[in-house]
Design an enzyme around this catalytic site. Structure first.
Site, PDB file in Angstrom:
ATOM      1  N   GLY A 165       0.687  -1.289   0.009  1.00  0.00           N
ATOM      2  CA  GLY A 165       0.037  -0.182  -0.010  1.00  0.00           C
ATOM      3  C   GLY A 165       0.825   1.365  -0.142  1.00  0.00           C
ATOM      4  O   GLY A 165       0.220   2.327   0.454  1.00  0.00           O
ATOM      5  N   SER A 166       1.969   1.079  -0.700  1.00  0.00           N
ATOM      6  CA  SER A 166       2.838   2.513  -0.602  1.00  0.00           C
ATOM      7  C   SER A 166       1.919   3.525  -1.529  1.00  0.00           C
ATOM      8  O   SER A 166       2.241   4.825  -1.006  1.00  0.00           O
ATOM      9  CB  SER A 166       4.304   2.360  -0.850  1.00  0.00           C
ATOM     10  OG  SER A 166       4.310   1.837  -2.372  1.00  0.00           O
ATOM     11  N   ASN A 167       1.505   3.116  -2.650  1.00  0.00           N
ATOM     12  CA  ASN A 167       0.885   4.218  -3.631  1.00  0.00           C
ATOM     13  C   ASN A 167      -0.309   4.645  -2.910  1.00  0.00           C
ATOM     14  O   ASN A 167      -0.751   5.778  -2.755  1.00  0.00           O
ATOM     15  CB  ASN A 167       0.500   3.511  -4.757  1.00  0.00           C
ATOM     16  CG  ASN A 167       1.782   3.406  -5.720  1.00  0.00           C
ATOM     17  OD1 ASN A 167       2.078   4.416  -6.029  1.00  0.00           O
ATOM     18  ND2 ASN A 167       2.245   2.214  -6.253  1.00  0.00           N
ATOM     19  N   MET A 220      -4.622  -6.866  -6.761  1.00  0.00           N
ATOM     20  CA  MET A 220      -4.073  -8.261  -7.673  1.00  0.00           C
ATOM     21  C   MET A 220      -5.400  -8.981  -7.973  1.00  0.00           C
ATOM     22  O   MET A 220      -5.024  -9.953  -8.614  1.00  0.00           O
ATOM     23  CB  MET A 220      -3.365  -8.994  -6.455  1.00  0.00           C
ATOM     24  CG  MET A 220      -1.852  -8.245  -5.808  1.00  0.00           C
ATOM     25  SD  MET A 220      -1.001  -7.455  -7.195  1.00  0.00           S
ATOM     26  CE  MET A 220      -0.290  -8.852  -7.914  1.00  0.00           C
ATOM     27  N   LEU A 264     -10.662  -7.435 -12.218  1.00  0.00           N
ATOM     28  CA  LEU A 264     -12.083  -6.902 -12.031  1.00  0.00           C
ATOM     29  C   LEU A 264     -12.901  -7.582 -13.341  1.00  0.00           C
ATOM     30  O   LEU A 264     -12.357  -7.376 -14.526  1.00  0.00           O
ATOM     31  CB  LEU A 264     -12.356  -5.608 -12.056  1.00  0.00           C
ATOM     32  CG  LEU A 264     -11.780  -4.892 -10.590  1.00  0.00           C
ATOM     33  CD1 LEU A 264     -11.434  -3.140 -10.713  1.00  0.00           C
ATOM     34  CD2 LEU A 264     -12.470  -5.254  -9.481  1.00  0.00           C
ATOM     35  N   ASN A 278      -5.443   2.741 -12.674  1.00  0.00           N
ATOM     36  CA  ASN A 278      -4.553   1.982 -12.127  1.00  0.00           C
ATOM     37  C   ASN A 278      -3.160   2.285 -12.327  1.00  0.00           C
ATOM     38  O   ASN A 278      -2.737   3.028 -13.385  1.00  0.00           O
ATOM     39  CB  ASN A 278      -4.662   0.558 -12.910  1.00  0.00           C
ATOM     40  CG  ASN A 278      -3.562  -0.503 -12.401  1.00  0.00           C
ATOM     41  OD1 ASN A 278      -3.510  -0.727 -11.091  1.00  0.00           O
ATOM     42  ND2 ASN A 278      -3.251  -1.379 -13.186  1.00  0.00           N
ATOM     43  N   HIS A 311       0.986   0.997 -13.026  1.00  0.00           N
ATOM     44  CA  HIS A 311       1.491  -0.278 -13.530  1.00  0.00           C
ATOM     45  C   HIS A 311       2.802   0.044 -13.577  1.00  0.00           C
ATOM     46  O   HIS A 311       3.314   1.117 -14.004  1.00  0.00           O
ATOM     47  CB  HIS A 311       0.773  -0.641 -14.873  1.00  0.00           C
ATOM     48  CG  HIS A 311       1.489  -2.155 -15.171  1.00  0.00           C
ATOM     49  ND1 HIS A 311       1.206  -3.261 -14.839  1.00  0.00           N
ATOM     50  CD2 HIS A 311       2.358  -2.294 -16.245  1.00  0.00           C
ATOM     51  CE1 HIS A 311       2.040  -4.274 -15.323  1.00  0.00           C
ATOM     52  NE2 HIS A 311       2.689  -3.895 -16.136  1.00  0.00           N
TER      53      HIS A 311
HETATM   54  C1  GRF Z   1       3.366  -1.098  -7.517  1.00  0.00           C
HETATM   55  O1  GRF Z   1       4.413  -1.282  -8.163  1.00  0.00           O
HETATM   56  C2  GRF Z   1       2.142  -1.108  -8.508  1.00  0.00           C
HETATM   57  O2  GRF Z   1       2.589  -0.212  -9.899  1.00  0.00           O
HETATM   58  C3  GRF Z   1       1.742  -2.290  -8.910  1.00  0.00           C
HETATM   59  O3  GRF Z   1       1.720  -3.009  -7.713  1.00  0.00           O
HETATM   60  C4  GRF Z   1       2.804  -2.198  -6.755  1.00  0.00           C
HETATM   61  C5  GRF Z   1       2.285  -2.118  -5.715  1.00  0.00           C
HETATM   62  O4  GRF Z   1       2.747  -1.462  -4.510  1.00  0.00           O
HETATM   63  N1  GRF Z   1       0.559  -2.314  -9.427  1.00  0.00           N
HETATM   64  P1  GRF Z   1       2.447  -0.518  -3.364  1.00  0.00           P
HETATM   65  O5  GRF Z   1       1.231  -1.570  -2.700  1.00  0.00           O
HETATM   66  O6  GRF Z   1       1.630   0.653  -3.801  1.00  0.00           O
HETATM   67  O7  GRF Z   1       3.593  -0.385  -2.450  1.00  0.00           O
END
Ligand code: GRF
Length: 191
Positions: free
Chosen positions: A19-21, A94, A97, A111, A113
């Site tokens: 969940g860093s994003n 992951m 949908l 999203n 990626h």
């Molecule tokens: C990120 O690299 C994102 O691009 C991909 O999954 C990873 C998720 O990382 N879809 P985080 O959970 O946001 O740290």
């Protein structure tokens, strides 16, 4: 995408792990310039690390772990409707949908990626990039359609691969760029 009389857009983030994003988007959402408000974090994994941070920030979290994803999706759609969610940001989510779900939120799911789409769709991108001796990699924010990692691109950041880079090093560099472009993409779609 339109804001309603300049109000912040009611947004959900879907996660499955670290969940860093998500964390980055939550921090962005409380800045003055943010067009979105994060009203919900959904996870299909009750052990997702990101859930703790969302709870600390007093954001509603919902976790539905169901092997029958169809049932999960229907429950989720009901919740999203009740909570008046207008935008969904996938951030390390992951599950794929269904096209029924995507149709209901057509043009309202985005999203991030970790590759320069359309190259390297799917999983394990950094290792595949290294194995193919690519000169560049990067990350992409895109709209979600019913084909995996194939929706319209909103924004991309390209990174040059250095001689001593490894998949692990590249993953870190790309993630730092992800944290910059996701908020930029959101500003772009509401500009
Ligand atoms: C990120 O690299 C994102 O691009 C991909 O999954 C990873 C998720 O990382 N879809 P985080 O959970 O946001 O740290």
């Amino acid at each position: 995408m339109k804001r309603y009389f300049g109000r912040k857009v009611i947004t959900a983030i879907f996660i499955s792990g670290r969940g860093s994003n998500m964390r980055n988007l939550i921090d962005f959402s409380i800045t003055k310039k943010s067009p979105i408000n994060i009203n919900l974090v959904f996870s299909n994994n009750k052990n997702a690390g990101g859930l703790k941070y969302a709870k600390e920030k007093k954001i509603n979290t919902i976790c539905l772990d169901n092997k029958k994803f169809q049932i999960l999706e229907n429950k989720l759609l009901k919740i999203l409707k009740e909570k008046k969610i207008k935008l969904i940001c996938l951030a390390g989510f992951m599950k794929i949908l269904s096209s029924n779900f995507i149709k209901k939120y057509d043009g309202k799911i985005i999203n991030i990626h970790p590759s320069l789409l359309p190259k390297y769709k799917g999983l394990n991108t950094h290792q595949r990039v290294m194995d193919n001796k690519e000169k560049y990699t990067g990350c992409t924010v895109h709209y979600v359609n019913s084909r995996l990692d194939s929706g319209k691109i909103i924004i991309q950041k390209k990174i040059k691969i250095q001689k001593n880079d490894t998949a692990v090093k590249i993953a870190k560099k790309v993630l730092m760029e992800e944290h910059k472009i996701y908020p930029k993409a959101i500003l772009k779609i509401f500009s």
